[in-house]
Design a protein around this motif. Structure first.
Motif, mmCIF file in Angstrom:
data_model
loop_
_atom_site.group_PDB
_atom_site.id
_atom_site.type_symbol
_atom_site.label_atom_id
_atom_site.label_comp_id
_atom_site.label_asym_id
_atom_site.label_seq_id
_atom_site.Cartn_x
_atom_site.Cartn_y
_atom_site.Cartn_z
ATOM 1 N N LYS A 250 0.804 -1.307 -9.428
ATOM 2 C CA LYS A 250 1.089 -1.331 -7.991
ATOM 3 C C LYS A 250 -0.195 -1.415 -7.174
ATOM 4 O O LYS A 250 -0.243 -2.105 -6.144
ATOM 5 C CB LYS A 250 1.898 -0.095 -7.606
ATOM 6 N N ARG A 251 -1.235 -0.711 -7.610
ATOM 7 C CA ARG A 251 -2.511 -0.804 -6.894
ATOM 8 C C ARG A 251 -3.083 -2.220 -7.018
ATOM 9 O O ARG A 251 -3.704 -2.728 -6.068
ATOM 10 C CB ARG A 251 -3.482 0.240 -7.434
ATOM 11 N N HIS B 216 -1.312 1.647 -11.916
ATOM 12 C CA HIS B 216 -2.326 0.594 -11.904
ATOM 13 C C HIS B 216 -1.732 -0.735 -11.442
ATOM 14 O O HIS B 216 -2.347 -1.469 -10.664
ATOM 15 C CB HIS B 216 -2.928 0.433 -13.306
ATOM 16 N N SER C 181 0.830 -1.207 0.000
ATOM 17 C CA SER C 181 0.000 0.000 0.000
ATOM 18 C C SER C 181 0.863 1.255 0.000
ATOM 19 O O SER C 181 0.540 2.249 -0.659
ATOM 20 C CB SER C 181 -0.925 0.010 1.226
ATOM 21 N N THR D 265 2.070 1.927 -3.402
ATOM 22 C CA THR D 265 1.004 2.529 -4.199
ATOM 23 C C THR D 265 0.841 4.003 -3.862
ATOM 24 O O THR D 265 0.630 4.842 -4.743
ATOM 25 C CB THR D 265 -0.325 1.794 -3.952
ATOM 26 N N TYR D 266 0.943 4.325 -2.573
ATOM 27 C CA TYR D 266 0.835 5.730 -2.161
ATOM 28 C C TYR D 266 1.932 6.570 -2.805
ATOM 29 O O TYR D 266 1.676 7.685 -3.277
ATOM 30 C CB TYR D 266 0.916 5.838 -0.637
ATOM 31 N N ARG D 267 3.147 6.025 -2.844
ATOM 32 C CA ARG D 267 4.271 6.774 -3.404
ATOM 33 C C ARG D 267 4.169 6.917 -4.921
ATOM 34 O O ARG D 267 4.598 7.932 -5.489
ATOM 35 C CB ARG D 267 5.597 6.078 -3.045
ATOM 36 N N ASP D 268 3.605 5.916 -5.585
ATOM 37 C CA ASP D 268 3.518 5.933 -7.046
ATOM 38 C C ASP D 268 2.278 5.134 -7.450
ATOM 39 O O ASP D 268 2.342 3.916 -7.596
ATOM 40 C CB ASP D 268 4.787 5.322 -7.652
ATOM 41 N N ASP D 269 1.176 5.844 -7.618
ATOM 42 C CA ASP D 269 -0.119 5.174 -7.801
ATOM 43 C C ASP D 269 -0.309 4.685 -9.239
ATOM 44 O O ASP D 269 -1.195 5.138 -9.962
ATOM 45 C CB ASP D 269 -1.251 6.115 -7.395
ATOM 46 N N LEU E 103 -3.963 3.646 0.988
ATOM 47 C CA LEU E 103 -4.633 3.398 -0.290
ATOM 48 C C LEU E 103 -5.682 4.455 -0.613
ATOM 49 O O LEU E 103 -6.049 4.627 -1.772
ATOM 50 C CB LEU E 103 -5.279 2.010 -0.296
ATOM 51 N N GLY E 104 -6.172 5.140 0.412
ATOM 52 C CA GLY E 104 -7.147 6.198 0.145
ATOM 53 C C GLY E 104 -8.057 6.460 1.326
ATOM 54 O O GLY E 104 -8.805 5.563 1.736
ATOM 55 N N ASN F 52 -5.887 13.369 -1.328
ATOM 56 C CA ASN F 52 -6.926 13.139 -2.343
ATOM 57 C C ASN F 52 -8.323 13.034 -1.751
ATOM 58 O O ASN F 52 -9.120 12.170 -2.125
ATOM 59 C CB ASN F 52 -6.613 11.872 -3.162
#
Length: 473
Positions: free
Chosen positions: A94-95, A92, A83, A86-90, A138-139, A398
């Motif tokens: 990696k998510r 697809h 996660s 993904t936060y550092r480089d979102d 993740l959000g 975000n």
């Protein structure tokens, strides 16, 4: 009948997990040493005391030594580091990896909770906390992290925790537990504030009910006599320093200096205590506005005393922002943690503006009309600065920004005023088809409730805790 069907569906889902689990061998995508290396890399080179992930608690430093001893915990660590990537480089890809890690980690955590027989282990708490952090990365807008926080509380309420790490257990429970007297005083008062809000709202709704007013007044008097300021005074004196650096150039004339802290833990406890003071004085101010004669005869501080401490608390929160933002630029966890206290700092300036513009006696400050204009201008600039800075935090994570009017309505509700129509009065997590859906209930003018739901279902171990312990009732 509906809840019975929901619970039955969930039990079928969990039983399926239990049956499938022995058939799937434990094959982590990273060897043990690689996983440790990735986790340490997430924490980064920041020294203890300035480690941004310490907003979660000092227990984060103990995780590397525990990797490899528990499948459930290892999968939670993997979900966390994926996660973070993904936060550092979102991207697809990696998510997608993070979601796959989540699916495996979540199933293992669900099974672990289901098999505890109400005997919660320390590893389950650690894994849950890691899931909480991973979901936040993740959000925040999905609110998935919220149910993990809810579940941790329920697991702790269920009884004793086995195999605890005494060095970090209390810090896991309350990650501001750095000074026994100060932390316990703050916690003791904080957990009673929602009841105080309800009592004051009840008194306002029934102005002829003298008993309701007496109960509300007496309850708040008791909370304020604990004197949180006195309990945290030594901590603030020994861990906080004033530096001649303004929080930002546009308010340098209003705040020529800011605060720095010895450690993240000191920052957390100090800012929490200042937020608590703002909340308490907002409640007292509400009683003075609706029941001036009775409040004047009470043991509450005078309006003049309230304003001094109220504004000082707001200034301390605002002056904490620069240090929080400086601790770690690559992941702004401290500013996220300061977000709510900073928004609370709007309330004292709003109260000052309201009082001065109406020239309410006796709390309105004495002085010439030009003095009043100057103070009102100052208060409005402070409010605008706080809204701007907190919305920057929203954008960093975000999350949709909010305007000043909405924030003030919410803050007034926290001070005992009527709940606005848009603010949910109840939040429940309801099992649906093996998942958890977050339902928000809003009170209508008729006194009945309507229900809203987040678009996507929220699912995690809270499913198990909710059903087995009937905590959604």
């Amino acid at each position: 009948m509906r809840e019975y069907r929901q619970n039955l569906t969930l039990r079928v889902h969990l039983q399926k997990l239990r049956e499938e689990s022995p058939l799937v061998p434990y094959q982590p995508s990273s060897p043990e040493t690689t996983l440790i290396s990735r986790y340490v890399g997430v924490l980064g080179p920041d020294p203890a005391g300035r480690q941004p992930f310490e907003v979660l608690g000092t227990w984060i430093q103990s995780i590397p030594s525990r990797i490899g001893s528990n499948k459930m915990l290892d999968l939670a660590v993997q979900f966390f580091v994926d996660s973070h990537a993904t936060y550092r480089d979102d991207m697809h890809s990696k998510r997608k990896v993070a979601r796959a890690s989540k699916a495996k980690a979540l199933k293992e955590l669900q099974l672990a909770v289901m098999n505890t027989d109400n005997k919660v282990t320390y590893d389950i708490l650690l894994a849950t906390k890691l899931h909480y952090a991973a979901e936040a990365l993740l959000g925040l807008d999905t609110m998935y992290y919220a149910i993990h926080a809810f579940g941790i509380a329920e697991l702790l309420r269920s009884g004793a925790v086995a195999e605890v790490d005494d060095d970090h257990f209390w810090n896991l429970i309350d990650n501001t537990y750095v000074d026994d007297r100060a932390s316990m005083a703050v916690m003791h008062v904080f957990i009673q504030c929602p009841y105080a809000v309800a009592l004051i709202r009840e008194a306002i709704s029934n102005p002829e009910d003298t008993i309701a007013l007496a109960i509300a007044m007496s309850y708040l008097e008791g909370l304020m006599q604990i004197n949180v300021s006195q309990h945290v005074a030594e901590l603030i004196e020994t861990t906080v320093s004033v530096v001649p650096i303004p929080p930002s150039p546009d308010v340098a004339d209003l705040m020529p200096d800011t605060l720095e802290f010895n450690s993240v833990q000191d920052f957390l406890l100090c800012t929490r205590s200042w937020m608590l003071q703002s909340l308490l004085y907002g409640l007292a101010d509400t009683l003075y506005r609706y029941f001036p004669a009775e409040a004047a005869l009470s043991l509450l501080p005078s309006p003049q005393q309230l304003r001094i401490i109220d504004v000082d608390s707001a200034l301390c929160l605002q002056k904490s922002h620069r240090w929080a933002d400086s601790v770690s630029k690559h992941i702004p966890l401290l500013t996220m943690r300061l977000h709510t206290p900073l928004q609370m700092a709007i309330a004292p300036w709003h109260r000052m503006t309201r009082d001065l513009t109406t020239q309410r006696s006796p709390s309105a400050s004495p002085g010439t009309p030009s003095d009043v204009v100057t103070e009102v201008t100052r208060a409005k600039r402070m409010q605008a600065w706080i809204v701007n800075e907190t919305n920057k935090i929203h954008k960093n994570w975000n999350v949709a920004t909010v305007d000043e009017e909405i924030l003030i309505e919410a803050l007034e509700a926290l001070s005992g005023e009527k709940m606005p129509d848009w603010l949910p009065t109840r939040v429940r997590f309801i099992p649906q088809e093996g998942e958890m859906a977050l339902h928000m209930e809003f009170e209508n003018r008729t006194g009945t409730y309507s229900t809203g739901r987040i678009d996507e279902p929220v699912y995690d171990f809270g499913v198990v805790a909710s059903v087995t312990r009937n905590i959604t009732q």
